[in-house]
Design a protein around this motif. Structure first.
Motif, PDB file in Angstrom:
ATOM      1  N   GLY A 101       0.835  -1.005  -0.276  1.00  0.00           N
ATOM      2  CA  GLY A 101       0.292  -0.038  -0.315  1.00  0.00           C
ATOM      3  C   GLY A 101       0.890   1.262  -0.161  1.00  0.00           C
TER       4      GLY A 101
ATOM      5  N   VAL B  84      -1.030   2.605  -3.792  1.00  0.00           N
ATOM      6  CA  VAL B  84      -2.324   1.389  -3.579  1.00  0.00           C
ATOM      7  C   VAL B  84      -3.334   1.395  -4.615  1.00  0.00           C
TER       8      VAL B  84
ATOM      9  N   GLY C 113      -1.330  -1.813  -5.690  1.00  0.00           N
ATOM     10  CA  GLY C 113      -1.616  -2.852  -4.797  1.00  0.00           C
ATOM     11  C   GLY C 113      -3.110  -3.672  -5.129  1.00  0.00           C
TER      12      GLY C 113
ATOM     13  N   VAL D 109      -4.480  -4.741   0.806  1.00  0.00           N
ATOM     14  CA  VAL D 109      -3.347  -3.200   0.490  1.00  0.00           C
ATOM     15  C   VAL D 109      -3.967  -2.286   1.639  1.00  0.00           C
TER      16      VAL D 109
ATOM     17  N   ALA E 293      -4.092   1.771   2.676  1.00  0.00           N
ATOM     18  CA  ALA E 293      -4.075   3.451   1.878  1.00  0.00           C
ATOM     19  C   ALA E 293      -3.894   3.462   3.149  1.00  0.00           C
TER      20      ALA E 293
ATOM     21  N   GLU F 166       6.050  -1.668  -0.419  1.00  0.00           N
ATOM     22  CA  GLU F 166       5.133  -0.294  -0.617  1.00  0.00           C
ATOM     23  C   GLU F 166       5.940   0.260  -2.809  1.00  0.00           C
TER      24      GLU F 166
END
Length: 431
Positions: A98, A116, A119, A139, A141, A205
């Motif tokens: 994420g 994001v 993912g 995922v 955020a 990430e």
């Protein structure tokens, strides 16, 4: 759960040739462009500040896409959003990826948003392929990574990792006096899950580099080994203001001339402290200067300026700190002027886990992408996640190294490549 119910029959990634797997690049690009319309600016960028109504709209869109992909959505008390795809063994901690969807006031389409939506694209692709993993996949955020409306920066991941308290984050205010807690309520993302109680087995990430190194080397994938340590200082040089005409050069106590010499040493200091293998990740920057009295015909009597030192390890940061302080002491002794250096803030260097770094490197090699080791000079949510679980990052180039700017741009080919690497790295950890 419709998307999962109608997907192809589940297969085992342990018996699947990972080198054959690819995400849907056009779908990922289309999602990035659609999200970028929320807060779109006339110059082609995005202004979607954390916890504004526009941020709420962006969150609504992303969570709608997640639910359409069959993901279970939960929100914690600082507004972090977790979107979960089940694995065969629900007792295993999830493999998480994420970033964030809040932007700078003059932000671009890719910073954070790419991580994001990459993912989410991994989850969509696994649905398309009918692949089921042993561990769950998620995922996330994170809330207010940018810190452009509320400080501290990386707020959601920082609270999650225990770097600062939930109450501290809730009490933060913007320039209008609005609090984080009230704005979370206003956009409907004040969740109930306690931050930090959500397990993480490993974290990846994916991000644009936000710098020019990959582009300069002609590489597609940056295998991020860690994030630079940061030391910030305020420096004040005090001399004596005097008339520019009657005061001879030899009798001046010119604070700006001495400050200028020290500023040059800040830059030189970064070159003096490479790693043992000769690689230089040192950074030295003076970004703010205030001159008093700032008058055309007055010799400056006082100069205040910022010092930003960065390097790959805490030991190298310590060496740079000692270096610049020794230089300041020498200049003060030579000139008779007072030089004060005051620490403002410090962030430790954060290496990423060797297993996650290797998973990224192996995926890039398997896919045939050009790649190189990279470090991040900027902070990311992965910094806090690395304190809790094995973590790694994947960089792709951005045009001219420009970010935090409306003209921020990335090649769709690179966008797809980074997400393909993410897909395979996550499968390696989750299978």
């Amino acid at each position: 759960m419709t998307a999962l119910a109608t997907q192809a029959p589940a297969t085992d990634p342990a018996t699947t040739d990972l080198s054959t797997l690819r995400i849907n690049g056009p779908r990922l690009w289309a999602s990035l462009m659609e999200l970028a319309q929320i807060g779109a600016t006339p110059k082609g960028g995005v202004c979607r500040l954390a916890l504004t109504a526009l941020d709420g709209q962006g969150r609504d869109l992303v969570t709608r896409w997640a639910r359409e992909a069959g993901l279970a959505v939960t929100v914690d008390q600082i507004g972090n959003i977790f979107m979960r795809r089940p694995g065969r063994n629900p007792a295993l901690p999830p493999i998480v990826t994420g970033s964030h969807i809040d932007t700078q006031p003059t932000g671009g389409k890719f910073d954070g948003n790419y991580g994001v939506l990459a993912g989410l694209e991994v989850m969509r692709t696994l649905n398309d392929l009918g692949l089921q993993t042993e561990a769950p996949l998620e995922v996330v955020a994170w809330t207010n990574e940018e810190g452009s409306r509320f400080v501290p920066v990386m707020m959601g991941s920082g609270v999650f990792a225990g770097a600062f308290s939930l109450d501290t984050a809730y009490a933060a205010t913007d320039v209008e006096g609005k609090t984080v807690k009230d704005e979370l309520k206003a956009i409907g993302y004040l969740g109930t899950e306690v931050p930090g109680q959500h397990p993480i087995g490993a974290y990846f990430e994916t991000h644009i580099e936000q710098g020019p190194v990959l582009e300069d080397h002609g590489k597609t994938i940056g295998i991020v080994t860690g994030v630079l340590g940061i030391r910030w200082y305020d420096c004040v040089v005090t001399g004596m203001e005097a008339h520019a005409g009657p005061t001879p050069m030899a009798l001046r106590r010119d604070a700006l001339q001495v400050a200028s010499r020290l500023m040059q040493e800040v830059v030189a200091c970064a070159h003096r402290h490479p790693q043992a293998d000769g690689v230089n990740h040192g950074r030295g920057t003076v970004g703010m200067v205030q001159v008093f009295p700032n008058s055309r015909n007055v010799i400056p009597g006082r100069v205040k300026f910022s010092i930003d030192l960065r390097n790959a390890t805490d030991a190298l940061c310590d060496a740079m700190d000692a270096d610049i302080r020794a230089t300041a002491a020498r200049l003060a002794a030579e000139t008779g002027l007072s030089i004060e250096i005051t620490p403002v803030s410090a962030y430790p260097a954060q290496p990423f886990h060797p297993d996650c770094v290797q998973a990224v490197a192996a995926a890039a090699q398997r896919l045939g992408y050009s790649a190189m080791p990279a470090v991040s000079g900027a902070g990311h949510d992965a910094v806090y996640m690395a304190r809790l679980a094995p973590a790694g990052m994947i960089f792709i180039p951005c045009k001219d190294g420009i970010s935090h700017n409306e003209i921020e741009d990335a090649d769709p080919v690179h966008i797809e490549a980074g997400c393909n690497v993410l897909l395979q790295a996550m499968l390696e950890r989750a299978g």
